[in-house]
Write an enzyme that holds these catalytic residues in place. Structure first.
Site, PDB file in Angstrom:
ATOM      1  N   PHE A   1     -10.126  -2.014   8.044  1.00  0.00           N
ATOM      2  CA  PHE A   1      -9.237  -1.183   8.850  1.00  0.00           C
ATOM      3  C   PHE A   1      -9.426  -1.574  10.317  1.00  0.00           C
ATOM      4  O   PHE A   1      -9.975  -0.812  11.112  1.00  0.00           O
ATOM      5  CB  PHE A   1      -9.570   0.301   8.663  1.00  0.00           C
ATOM      6  CG  PHE A   1      -9.130   0.894   7.358  1.00  0.00           C
ATOM      7  CD1 PHE A   1      -8.323   2.022   7.338  1.00  0.00           C
ATOM      8  CD2 PHE A   1      -9.519   0.347   6.151  1.00  0.00           C
ATOM      9  CE1 PHE A   1      -7.914   2.587   6.135  1.00  0.00           C
ATOM     10  CE2 PHE A   1      -9.115   0.900   4.950  1.00  0.00           C
ATOM     11  CZ  PHE A   1      -8.309   2.025   4.940  1.00  0.00           C
TER      12      PHE A   1
ATOM     13  N   GLU B   1      -7.991   4.408  -6.871  1.00  0.00           N
ATOM     14  CA  GLU B   1      -9.152   4.892  -6.120  1.00  0.00           C
ATOM     15  C   GLU B   1      -9.897   6.010  -6.840  1.00  0.00           C
ATOM     16  O   GLU B   1      -9.307   6.922  -7.413  1.00  0.00           O
ATOM     17  CB  GLU B   1      -8.699   5.384  -4.736  1.00  0.00           C
ATOM     18  CG  GLU B   1      -9.853   5.701  -3.799  1.00  0.00           C
ATOM     19  CD  GLU B   1      -9.419   5.798  -2.347  1.00  0.00           C
ATOM     20  OE1 GLU B   1     -10.244   6.197  -1.510  1.00  0.00           O
ATOM     21  OE2 GLU B   1      -8.255   5.475  -2.051  1.00  0.00           O
TER      22      GLU B   1
ATOM     23  N   THR C   1     -12.767  -0.135   0.221  1.00  0.00           N
ATOM     24  CA  THR C   1     -11.857   0.300   1.267  1.00  0.00           C
ATOM     25  C   THR C   1     -12.615   1.078   2.345  1.00  0.00           C
ATOM     26  O   THR C   1     -13.832   1.261   2.256  1.00  0.00           O
ATOM     27  CB  THR C   1     -10.730   1.162   0.664  1.00  0.00           C
ATOM     28  OG1 THR C   1      -9.743   1.410   1.660  1.00  0.00           O
ATOM     29  CG2 THR C   1     -11.275   2.478   0.129  1.00  0.00           C
TER      30      THR C   1
ATOM     31  N   ASP D   1       0.838  -1.197   0.000  1.00  0.00           N
ATOM     32  CA  ASP D   1       0.000   0.000   0.000  1.00  0.00           C
ATOM     33  C   ASP D   1       0.873   1.248   0.000  1.00  0.00           C
ATOM     34  O   ASP D   1       1.116   1.857   1.048  1.00  0.00           O
ATOM     35  CB  ASP D   1      -0.903  -0.028   1.237  1.00  0.00           C
ATOM     36  CG  ASP D   1      -2.040   0.979   1.141  1.00  0.00           C
ATOM     37  OD1 ASP D   1      -2.161   1.637   0.090  1.00  0.00           O
ATOM     38  OD2 ASP D   1      -2.797   1.122   2.115  1.00  0.00           O
TER      39      ASP D   1
ATOM     40  N   LYS E   1     -10.967   1.174  -6.617  1.00  0.00           N
ATOM     41  CA  LYS E   1     -11.062   1.323  -5.162  1.00  0.00           C
ATOM     42  C   LYS E   1     -12.171   2.323  -4.827  1.00  0.00           C
ATOM     43  O   LYS E   1     -12.131   3.477  -5.251  1.00  0.00           O
ATOM     44  CB  LYS E   1      -9.717   1.811  -4.630  1.00  0.00           C
ATOM     45  CG  LYS E   1      -9.447   1.540  -3.172  1.00  0.00           C
ATOM     46  CD  LYS E   1      -7.997   1.899  -2.866  1.00  0.00           C
ATOM     47  CE  LYS E   1      -7.642   1.637  -1.426  1.00  0.00           C
ATOM     48  NZ  LYS E   1      -6.234   2.048  -1.153  1.00  0.00           N
TER      49      LYS E   1
END
Length: 294
Positions: free
Chosen positions: A267, A185, A245, A81, A221
């Site tokens: 997360f 993204e 995400t 990432d 994303k």
């Protein structure tokens, strides 16, 4: 927003968003570099060699037999990432990293590093492409963007197009290093607009395919909002793979799975800090069918 500000600042440093200036800058840059004195060139070469040796030593330190990285790679697919090309090269050289993901912060960092040759080429290419506009008027795509008029301030649509182009340029660079997917993204400001998110995602895929990158190498994303999940559901039906995400809870993960998202990015380390915020969100969106999860 960060990417927009960084790219806007970079282009303003050039006094104006001028297509011809961008093209000349790309052509002129190698000439400026070759005018360095021999001593400077030797010093730069020595520094580059030292950096490569240091990176090699670092790689060797974490790829020893039985390392945690090796153990993880044996269990699952690992995605790095970051938008730093050198970091990706370092970890990809281990053979344990197959995928990579980017986000608006990494794209803004690439724009901010426009003085570095590797990133300057990406920014110049993105600006030049945005100057030409976007003419594809196919259904499901954002409205066409008119070519930029030299000497005038860039429109919001041109800036947005430049950001998408820069994201694709960064993704193309990464795909020459990793053998798997790259995640790109969609503008995070569209996270609560399913139709706009879907349209921008389709334009990103269109830009990739126009550059010769098949959609099978790209993950779009999207934020794990209800609208982001709905956009992903529509995209997945058309063969555009998605990475959901900003997933902070089980409810979001379930929704993403039901939408058949290719990848879900949780997360967990930040789950507790946003638990109440998510509870409020799902209470405010009963249509999501998840209002009882809190």
């Amino acid at each position: 927003m960060l990417a927009s500000m960084a790219l806007r600042n970079f282009t303003m440093q050039r006094q104006q968003l001028n297509c011809s200036n961008s093209s000349r800058a790309v052509a002129a840059r190698p000439t400026r570099r070759t005018n360095c004195c021999t001593a400077s060139s030797s010093k730069a070469a020595a520094a580059s060699t030292a950096a490569v040796e240091l990176a090699t030593a670092e790689v060797q330190s974490f790829v020893k037999p039985g390392s945690q990285l090796e153990q993880l790679a044996a269990m699952t697919v690992l995605s790095i990432d970051t938008g730093d090309i050198q970091t990706i090269e370092k970890f990809a050289s281990t053979g344990f990293i197959t995928d990579a993901t980017t986000n608006p912060l990494f794209v803004s960092q690439a724009a901010a590093r426009g003085s570095e040759p590797e990133y300057a080429a990406m920014v110049d290419a993105a600006v030049a492409a945005a100057c030409k506009g976007y003419s594809n008027a196919a259904a499901g795509l954002p409205a066409p963007v008119a070519p930029h008029a030299p000497g005038t301030a860039p429109s919001a649509a041109t800036i947005d197009l430049a950001i998408d182009c820069l994201s694709v340029e960064l993704g193309k660079g990464i795909l020459t290093i990793v053998p798997g997917y790259v995640s790109t993204e969609v503008d995070i400001r569209l996270s609560f607009d399913a139709a706009a998110s879907e349209a921008r995602a389709r334009r990103i895929i269109d830009l990739y395919e126009a550059a010769g990158v098949p959609r099978s190498r790209v993950l779009i994303k999207l934020a794990g909002t209800w609208e982001g999940v709905r956009a992903a559901e529509a995209l997945q039906r058309d063969g555009i793979r998605c990475n959901i995400t900003l997933v902070f809870g089980f409810c979001q993960a379930v929704a993403a799975a039901q939408a058949k998202a290719t990848l879900i990015s949780p997360f967990p380390g930040r789950g507790e800090s946003v638990q109440q915020s998510l509870a409020v969100y799902f209470r405010c969106h009963p249509a999501a069918g998840l209002s009882k999860c809190h």
